[in-house]
Motif scaffolding. Structure first.
Motif, PDB file in Angstrom:
ATOM      1  N   ARG A   1      15.865  10.539 -18.657  1.00 19.45           N
ATOM      2  CA  ARG A   1      15.498   9.723 -17.494  1.00 19.45           C
ATOM      3  C   ARG A   1      14.997  10.609 -16.350  1.00 19.45           C
ATOM      4  N   ASP A   2      15.713  11.702 -16.102  1.00 15.53           N
ATOM      5  CA  ASP A   2      15.308  12.617 -15.031  1.00 15.53           C
ATOM      6  C   ASP A   2      13.932  13.217 -15.325  1.00 15.53           C
ATOM      7  N   LYS A   3      13.705  13.596 -16.582  1.00 10.66           N
ATOM      8  CA  LYS A   3      12.419  14.178 -16.982  1.00 10.66           C
ATOM      9  C   LYS A   3      11.299  13.148 -16.825  1.00 10.66           C
ATOM     10  N   ILE A   4      11.570  11.913 -17.219  1.00 13.77           N
ATOM     11  CA  ILE A   4      10.579  10.838 -17.095  1.00 13.77           C
ATOM     12  C   ILE A   4      10.221  10.618 -15.627  1.00 13.77           C
ATOM     13  N   LEU A   5      11.232  10.521 -14.774  1.00 13.08           N
ATOM     14  CA  LEU A   5      10.979  10.269 -13.348  1.00 13.08           C
ATOM     15  C   LEU A   5      10.218  11.414 -12.695  1.00 13.08           C
ATOM     16  N   ALA A   6      10.606  12.644 -13.003  1.00 14.15           N
ATOM     17  CA  ALA A   6       9.918  13.804 -12.420  1.00 14.15           C
ATOM     18  C   ALA A   6       8.469  13.867 -12.905  1.00 14.15           C
ATOM     19  N   THR A   7       8.263  13.622 -14.190  1.00 12.91           N
ATOM     20  CA  THR A   7       6.911  13.668 -14.754  1.00 12.91           C
ATOM     21  C   THR A   7       6.052  12.556 -14.163  1.00 12.91           C
ATOM     22  N   ALA A   8       6.593  11.343 -14.097  1.00 11.66           N
ATOM     23  CA  ALA A   8       5.832  10.222 -13.543  1.00 11.66           C
ATOM     24  C   ALA A   8       5.487  10.483 -12.082  1.00 11.66           C
ATOM     25  N   ALA A   9       6.428  10.970 -11.292  1.00  7.69           N
ATOM     26  CA  ALA A   9       6.171  11.246  -9.873  1.00  7.69           C
ATOM     27  C   ALA A   9       5.043  12.264  -9.731  1.00  7.69           C
ATOM     28  N   LYS A  10       5.056  13.298 -10.561  1.00  6.46           N
ATOM     29  CA  LYS A  10       4.001  14.321 -10.489  1.00  6.46           C
ATOM     30  C   LYS A  10       2.653  13.725 -10.893  1.00  6.46           C
ATOM     31  N   LEU A  11       2.618  12.986 -12.001  1.00  6.23           N
ATOM     32  CA  LEU A  11       1.352  12.395 -12.439  1.00  6.23           C
ATOM     33  C   LEU A  11       0.820  11.399 -11.409  1.00  6.23           C
ATOM     34  N   PHE A  12       1.702  10.577 -10.839  1.00  6.66           N
ATOM     35  CA  PHE A  12       1.270   9.608  -9.830  1.00  6.66           C
ATOM     36  C   PHE A  12       0.744  10.312  -8.584  1.00  6.66           C
TER      37      PHE A  12
ATOM     38  N   CYS B   1       7.671   2.666 -11.930  1.00  2.00           N
ATOM     39  CA  CYS B   1       7.242   2.924 -10.547  1.00  2.00           C
ATOM     40  C   CYS B   1       8.366   2.615  -9.561  1.00  2.00           C
ATOM     41  N   LEU B   2       9.097   1.548  -9.807  1.00  2.00           N
ATOM     42  CA  LEU B   2      10.221   1.209  -8.938  1.00  2.00           C
ATOM     43  C   LEU B   2      11.278   2.308  -8.970  1.00  2.00           C
ATOM     44  N   ALA B   3      11.586   2.803 -10.157  1.00  2.00           N
ATOM     45  CA  ALA B   3      12.581   3.874 -10.276  1.00  2.00           C
ATOM     46  C   ALA B   3      12.121   5.134  -9.541  1.00  2.00           C
ATOM     47  N   VAL B   4      10.840   5.477  -9.674  1.00  2.00           N
ATOM     48  CA  VAL B   4      10.303   6.630  -8.947  1.00  2.00           C
ATOM     49  C   VAL B   4      10.416   6.382  -7.440  1.00  2.00           C
ATOM     50  N   SER B   5      10.088   5.185  -7.015  1.00  2.00           N
ATOM     51  CA  SER B   5      10.146   4.846  -5.587  1.00  2.00           C
ATOM     52  C   SER B   5      11.560   4.890  -5.048  1.00  2.00           C
TER      53      SER B   5
ATOM     54  N   LEU C   1       3.554   2.206  -4.123  1.00  2.61           N
ATOM     55  CA  LEU C   1       4.209   1.034  -3.548  1.00  2.61           C
ATOM     56  C   LEU C   1       3.408  -0.237  -3.798  1.00  2.61           C
ATOM     57  N   ALA C   2       2.099  -0.153  -3.751  1.00  2.00           N
ATOM     58  CA  ALA C   2       1.260  -1.323  -4.038  1.00  2.00           C
ATOM     59  C   ALA C   2       1.444  -1.775  -5.481  1.00  2.00           C
ATOM     60  N   PHE C   3       1.555  -0.829  -6.392  1.00  2.00           N
ATOM     61  CA  PHE C   3       1.749  -1.168  -7.805  1.00  2.00           C
ATOM     62  C   PHE C   3       3.079  -1.902  -7.988  1.00  2.00           C
ATOM     63  N   ILE C   4       4.103  -1.433  -7.327  1.00  2.00           N
ATOM     64  CA  ILE C   4       5.417  -2.083  -7.420  1.00  2.00           C
ATOM     65  C   ILE C   4       5.361  -3.482  -6.834  1.00  2.00           C
ATOM     66  N   GLU C   5       4.773  -3.593  -5.668  1.00  3.42           N
ATOM     67  CA  GLU C   5       4.749  -4.875  -4.966  1.00  3.42           C
ATOM     68  C   GLU C   5       3.908  -5.918  -5.679  1.00  3.42           C
ATOM     69  N   SER C   6       3.055  -5.477  -6.609  1.00  3.06           N
ATOM     70  CA  SER C   6       2.272  -6.446  -7.382  1.00  3.06           C
ATOM     71  C   SER C   6       2.969  -6.837  -8.682  1.00  3.06           C
ATOM     72  N   GLY C   7       4.065  -6.164  -9.016  1.00  6.97           N
ATOM     73  CA  GLY C   7       4.808  -6.483 -10.233  1.00  6.97           C
ATOM     74  C   GLY C   7       5.558  -7.792 -10.087  1.00  6.97           C
ATOM     75  N   PRO C   8       5.492  -8.677 -11.089  1.00  4.82           N
ATOM     76  CA  PRO C   8       6.063 -10.013 -10.952  1.00  4.82           C
ATOM     77  C   PRO C   8       7.582 -10.054 -10.791  1.00  4.82           C
ATOM     78  N   THR C   9       8.309  -9.209 -11.482  1.00  5.98           N
ATOM     79  CA  THR C   9       9.768  -9.287 -11.424  1.00  5.98           C
ATOM     80  C   THR C   9      10.395  -8.116 -10.687  1.00  5.98           C
ATOM     81  N   VAL C  10       9.624  -7.099 -10.436  1.00  6.92           N
ATOM     82  CA  VAL C  10      10.167  -5.876  -9.864  1.00  6.92           C
ATOM     83  C   VAL C  10      10.652  -6.078  -8.436  1.00  6.92           C
ATOM     84  N   MET C  11       9.926  -6.829  -7.648  1.00  2.00           N
ATOM     85  CA  MET C  11      10.315  -7.006  -6.249  1.00  2.00           C
ATOM     86  C   MET C  11      11.661  -7.710  -6.110  1.00  2.00           C
ATOM     87  N   ALA C  12      11.957  -8.640  -6.992  1.00  2.00           N
ATOM     88  CA  ALA C  12      13.266  -9.296  -6.946  1.00  2.00           C
ATOM     89  C   ALA C  12      14.373  -8.270  -7.178  1.00  2.00           C
TER      90      ALA C  12
END
Length: 186
Positions: free
Chosen positions: A9-20, A55-59, A103-114
């Motif tokens: 999980r830590d590796k995924i989050l770090a990698t995603a944050a860097k790529l984003f 994206c939510l987890a990274v945020s 943040l825009a990607f998260i806010e457009s997700g249908p269930t993520v904002m809840a």
């Protein structure tokens, strides 16, 4: 959680944050993240069933750091309540500006904002804004104070913020000034 699962999980989050950070969020696929993290795509999807959840987890990491920094600032500062509010608001605008795509990607997700609105972290963000709004809001009920804090955050959601920046041509400083004018009771 098992140690190896937490490491994944830590590796995924770090990698995603860097790529984003290096590319646009839209340009990075789940497959790209799995490959860069050197994990199987199944492992990625077991941890994060879709890109919005990832994206939510990274945020969450970034938001947690923002809230922590805000609490430290408030515990150490001696400036006026108005300056405290303006400082926290400006830091929040800076935070949003640096992570607009994510943040825009998260806010457009249908269930993520809840999920986000129900999280303890979102509540901590609201409490931070309540702390800086309370001294500048006059005599108001706790419910109204919480509403004001929630509305400051809502005013700065990606679509509203982008509209003010791009269509209205306002700078982050102008947005902060206008919000301050709305929130500070003379």
């Amino acid at each position: 959680m098992r140690k190896d699962a937490q490491q994944n999980r830590d590796k995924i989050l770090a990698t995603a944050a860097k790529l984003f950070h290096d590319q646009s969020v839209a340009a990075v696929s789940m497959k790209d993240i799995a490959a860069a993290a050197k994990i199987g795509i199944g492992t990625l999807y077991r941890n994060y069933p879709n890109k919005s959840e990832l994206c939510l987890a990274v945020s969450f990491n970034f938001i947690h750091q923002f809230v922590t920094d805000g609490q430290v600032y408030l515990s150490e500062t001696t400036v006026s309540p108005i300056e405290q509010f303006q400082h926290v608001l400006q830091r929040y605008l800076d935070f949003r500006e640096q992570r607009l795509q994510l943040l825009a990607f998260i806010e457009s997700g249908p269930t993520v904002m809840a999920t986000y609105y129900q999280s303890e972290l979102y509540q901590q963000l609201v409490v931070l804004f309540m702390q800086v709004l309370a001294p500048i809001s006059g005599e108001i009920e706790t419910g109204e104070l919480e509403f004001r804090a929630d509305m400051v955050i809502a005013m700065l959601k990606s679509n509203s913020y982008a509209y003010q920046r791009q269509q209205q041509g306002l700078s982050p400083q102008q947005i902060a000034e206008n919000i301050s004018n709305l929130m500070i009771r003379a």
